[in-house]
Design a protein around this motif. Structure first.
Motif, PDB file in Angstrom:
ATOM      1  N   PRO A 228       0.610  -1.583  -0.011  1.00 35.85           N
ATOM      2  CA  PRO A 228      -0.324  -0.399  -0.415  1.00 35.85           C
ATOM      3  C   PRO A 228       0.353   1.003  -0.349  1.00 35.85           C
ATOM      4  CG  PRO A 228       0.064  -1.283   2.483  1.00 35.85           C
ATOM      5  CD  PRO A 228       0.671  -1.607   1.416  1.00 35.85           C
ATOM      6  N   VAL A 229       2.401   0.989  -0.027  1.00 40.00           N
ATOM      7  CA  VAL A 229       2.789   2.119   0.081  1.00 40.00           C
ATOM      8  C   VAL A 229       4.205   2.419  -1.047  1.00 40.00           C
ATOM      9  CG1 VAL A 229       5.082   3.104   1.277  1.00 40.00           C
ATOM     10  CG2 VAL A 229       3.035   2.493   2.523  1.00 40.00           C
ATOM     11  N   SER A 230       4.912   1.257  -1.075  1.00 37.37           N
ATOM     12  CA  SER A 230       5.382   1.757  -2.438  1.00 37.37           C
ATOM     13  C   SER A 230       4.904   0.942  -3.250  1.00 37.37           C
ATOM     14  CB  SER A 230       6.675   0.812  -2.034  1.00 37.37           C
ATOM     15  OG  SER A 230       7.226   1.022  -0.857  1.00 37.37           O
ATOM     16  N   ILE A 288       6.083  -5.792  -2.347  1.00 40.81           N
ATOM     17  CA  ILE A 288       7.019  -5.413  -2.140  1.00 40.81           C
ATOM     18  C   ILE A 288       7.239  -3.867  -1.591  1.00 40.81           C
ATOM     19  CG2 ILE A 288      10.056  -5.193  -3.225  1.00 40.81           C
ATOM     20  CD1 ILE A 288       8.885  -8.102  -4.694  1.00 40.81           C
ATOM     21  N   ARG A 289       7.642  -3.230  -0.094  1.00 41.52           N
ATOM     22  CA  ARG A 289       8.384  -2.250   0.054  1.00 41.52           C
ATOM     23  C   ARG A 289       9.511  -1.740   0.142  1.00 41.52           C
ATOM     24  NH1 ARG A 289       5.102   0.209   5.273  1.00 41.52           N
ATOM     25  NH2 ARG A 289       3.376  -0.360   3.435  1.00 41.52           N
ATOM     26  N   ASP A 290       9.954  -0.335  -0.839  1.00 40.66           N
ATOM     27  CA  ASP A 290      11.116   0.711  -0.586  1.00 40.66           C
ATOM     28  C   ASP A 290      11.128   0.906   1.082  1.00 40.66           C
ATOM     29  OD1 ASP A 290      13.212   2.084  -0.862  1.00 40.66           O
ATOM     30  OD2 ASP A 290      13.242   2.156  -2.537  1.00 40.66           O
ATOM     31  N   PRO A 291      11.795   0.771   1.717  1.00 47.99           N
ATOM     32  CA  PRO A 291      12.547   1.929   2.678  1.00 47.99           C
ATOM     33  C   PRO A 291      12.402   2.586   2.781  1.00 47.99           C
ATOM     34  CG  PRO A 291      14.285  -0.703   2.459  1.00 47.99           C
ATOM     35  CD  PRO A 291      13.751  -0.441   1.223  1.00 47.99           C
ATOM     36  N   THR A 294       8.010   6.574   2.861  1.00 47.26           N
ATOM     37  CA  THR A 294       6.763   6.620   3.791  1.00 47.26           C
ATOM     38  C   THR A 294       5.532   6.291   3.953  1.00 47.26           C
ATOM     39  OG1 THR A 294       7.759   8.835   4.276  1.00 47.26           O
ATOM     40  CG2 THR A 294       9.659   7.409   5.123  1.00 47.26           C
ATOM     41  N   LYS A 295       5.151   6.938   2.490  1.00 45.21           N
ATOM     42  CA  LYS A 295       3.959   6.809   2.590  1.00 45.21           C
ATOM     43  C   LYS A 295       3.357   6.684   1.128  1.00 45.21           C
ATOM     44  CE  LYS A 295       2.815  11.912   3.044  1.00 45.21           C
ATOM     45  NZ  LYS A 295       2.305  12.682   3.460  1.00 45.21           N
ATOM     46  N   ALA A 296       2.292   6.955   0.879  1.00 45.26           N
ATOM     47  CA  ALA A 296       2.051   6.819  -0.806  1.00 45.26           C
ATOM     48  C   ALA A 296       1.972   7.825  -1.506  1.00 45.26           C
ATOM     49  CB  ALA A 296       0.478   5.681  -1.153  1.00 45.26           C
ATOM     50  N   ALA A 297       3.158   7.536  -2.210  1.00 47.17           N
ATOM     51  CA  ALA A 297       3.437   8.290  -2.942  1.00 47.17           C
ATOM     52  C   ALA A 297       2.020   9.525  -3.502  1.00 47.17           C
ATOM     53  CB  ALA A 297       3.881   8.135  -5.210  1.00 47.17           C
TER      54      ALA A 297
END
Length: 474
Positions: A228-230, A288-291, A294-297
């Motif tokens: 949900p973020v990346s 898969i999240r990119d560290p 921190t929040k969705a683009a």
């Protein structure tokens, strides 16, 4: 007399049966060709194999690769320059094994690792379409000439041993038919992972980062996993389907570059059921999240207040600091550049037009990503996208603005409407303008070649030494 009448009736009945059989066969051929056209559209064949709209599938388009341009082949049924002499088996081998009718290995710019999974039924229909539904064109395609050692096509045989599988994705019994259909469209015909998955050292798709996003030709093919973020985990299935069909979703983002081409040539022509099937499958892809995220683009909306009217509209007489600022072509002031090149469409406050034909720059994935690649590329190359609902065009500024000016306006946009943590420099723009970072394999190639020469010399020296020792011993 009766015998003559009976003979006539039998003859007419036979002609009717033959005619009916011919009509039925023609209808079957038409259905097969039509199905093949759908498969070709889902496979996005036209995007690479068409260099001019008047010559569909006639090849000649230069496909940029880190190793050099690879020219797409003529796949019309023209004998000689096209594939008119291909048997169905040779056609299938080219798509599934990456080997053409001459026995030459293709480069994986043609996504045969994905097409390897095309079903027999779809392959048969595809062959029928290209042989009977496409107009023969005698276009002669420029020869692909990659630098040594990549010019040695035979080395692809070893690469294929490592990375070419059967491409098949067995249906998951826990998934419904719609998800499995979407899986087939995403992985096989749509070959989405060829752009959206990063590459390994040997330029194969990294299966451990499936659909986690990758840089290609200066653009960033975003993470489209279910994170949900990346990724696109926060998008609804309807939003994903609408994006595939039209190339944009209000408050989320819009397609540019290669994705805009995919929307125009392929996705916008698919049925609603198929784009929803693709969306349904993408919602199931492992997140898969990119560290760094921190929040969705699409959630970003800038952190700096918009400059005063006299600054962002310097030609206005009311309180203007420098009314002549827009006439200074060399200025690297981001506010001035934005006012002169962007504000007329995206509005001074970045909100876009009311109908969002020119989209808001706030809550816009291209402006909210942690990497500015897509924003910079949109400024350099513009946007030209024909979705299912509209033709959207944005002019390119790459020839008019220097790297410093592009960096200034991109930073202004990021600070006021997008991700304020992103600061764009002239060096970053120069790197993106040149096509993005070179793969490690390409950077190490001179050293690998030098190492190969040294190794060959050592082997030769060892052989000479052994021969001399044998002679002495004899």
């Amino acid at each position: 007399m009766r015998a003559n009448l009976t003979s006539r009736w039998l003859g007419r009945a036979a002609m009717l049966l033959v005619g009916a059989a011919a009509c039925s066969a023609h209808a079957q051929d038409s259905d097969l060709i039509a199905r093949g056209k759908v498969v070709a559209t889902a496979g996005d064949c036209a995007a690479c194999h068409t260099s001019a709209p008047a010559h569909p599938y006639a090849g000649g388009r230069a496909i940029g690769s880190p190793m050099g341009n690879i020219y797409a082949s003529n796949i019309t049924p023209f004998n000689g320059h096209g594939i008119g002499g291909y048997t169905e088996q040779q056609f299938a081998d080219a798509l599934r094994k990456g080997v053409n009718a001459k026995g030459q290995h293709l480069y994986p710019a043609m996504p045969y690792t994905a097409y390897a999974g095309i079903s027999d039924e779809d392959m048969h229909a595809l062959y029928a379409y290209f042989m009977q539904g496409v107009k023969a064109d005698d276009n002669v395609v420029p020869e692909t000439k990659l630098p040594f050692p990549y010019s040695m096509r035979w080395t692809m045989a070893a690469w294929n041993l490592l990375y070419l599988g059967d491409g098949l994705h067995p249906a998951d019994a826990t998934d419904d038919a719609r998800v499995n259909r979407g899986h087939y469209l995403v992985d096989t015909l749509g070959h989405c992972s060829s752009c959206h998955s990063p590459r390994t050292f040997l330029m194969a798709e990294d299966s451990h980062a499936y659909l986690a996003g990758a840089k290609i030709d200066g653009w960033m093919a975003p993470n489209i996993t279910s994170d949900p973020v990346s990724g696109i985990g926060a998008w609804s299935e309807d939003e994903i389907a609408a994006y595939l069909k039209t190339g944009h979703v209000k408050g989320k983002g819009q397609a540019g570059g290669g994705m805009a081409e995919a929307v125009e040539q392929s996705l916008s022509h698919l049925s609603d059921d198929d784009v929803h099937a693709m969306a349904a499958y993408l919602k199931t892809v492992k997140p898969i999240r990119d560290p760094a995220d921190t929040k969705a683009a699409f959630e970003y909306a800038g952190a700096s207040a918009i400059p005063a009217l006299g600054v962002r509209e310097p030609v206005r007489p009311d309180g203007a600091v420098d009314p002549e600022a827009l006439r200074v072509a060399t200025t690297t002031d981001g506010a001035t550049r934005y006012a002169g090149a962007c504000a007329s469409c995206h509005q001074p406050d970045g909100g876009g037009t009311q109908n969002q034909y020119f989209p808001s720059l706030s809550h816009n994935r291209a402006v909210g990503m942690s990497a500015p690649d897509n924003l910079v590329m949109a400024i350099l190359l513009g946007i030209d996208r024909k979705g299912a609902d509209a033709h959207v065009a944005m002019p390119a500024f790459g020839r008019d603005l220097t790297d410093e000016q592009v960096a200034a306006v991109a930073t202004y946009v990021e600070q006021h409407f997008g991700n304020p943590d992103v600061h764009v420099t002239a060096d970053i723009v120069a790197g993106i303008r040149s096509g993005g970072p070179k793969p490690l394999l390409l950077r190490l190639t001179p050293y690998l070649m030098l190492g190969g020469v040294v190794l060959a010399a050592l082997v030769l020296w060892l052989i000479v030494v052994l021969i001399r020792r044998r002679k002495r011993a004899a």
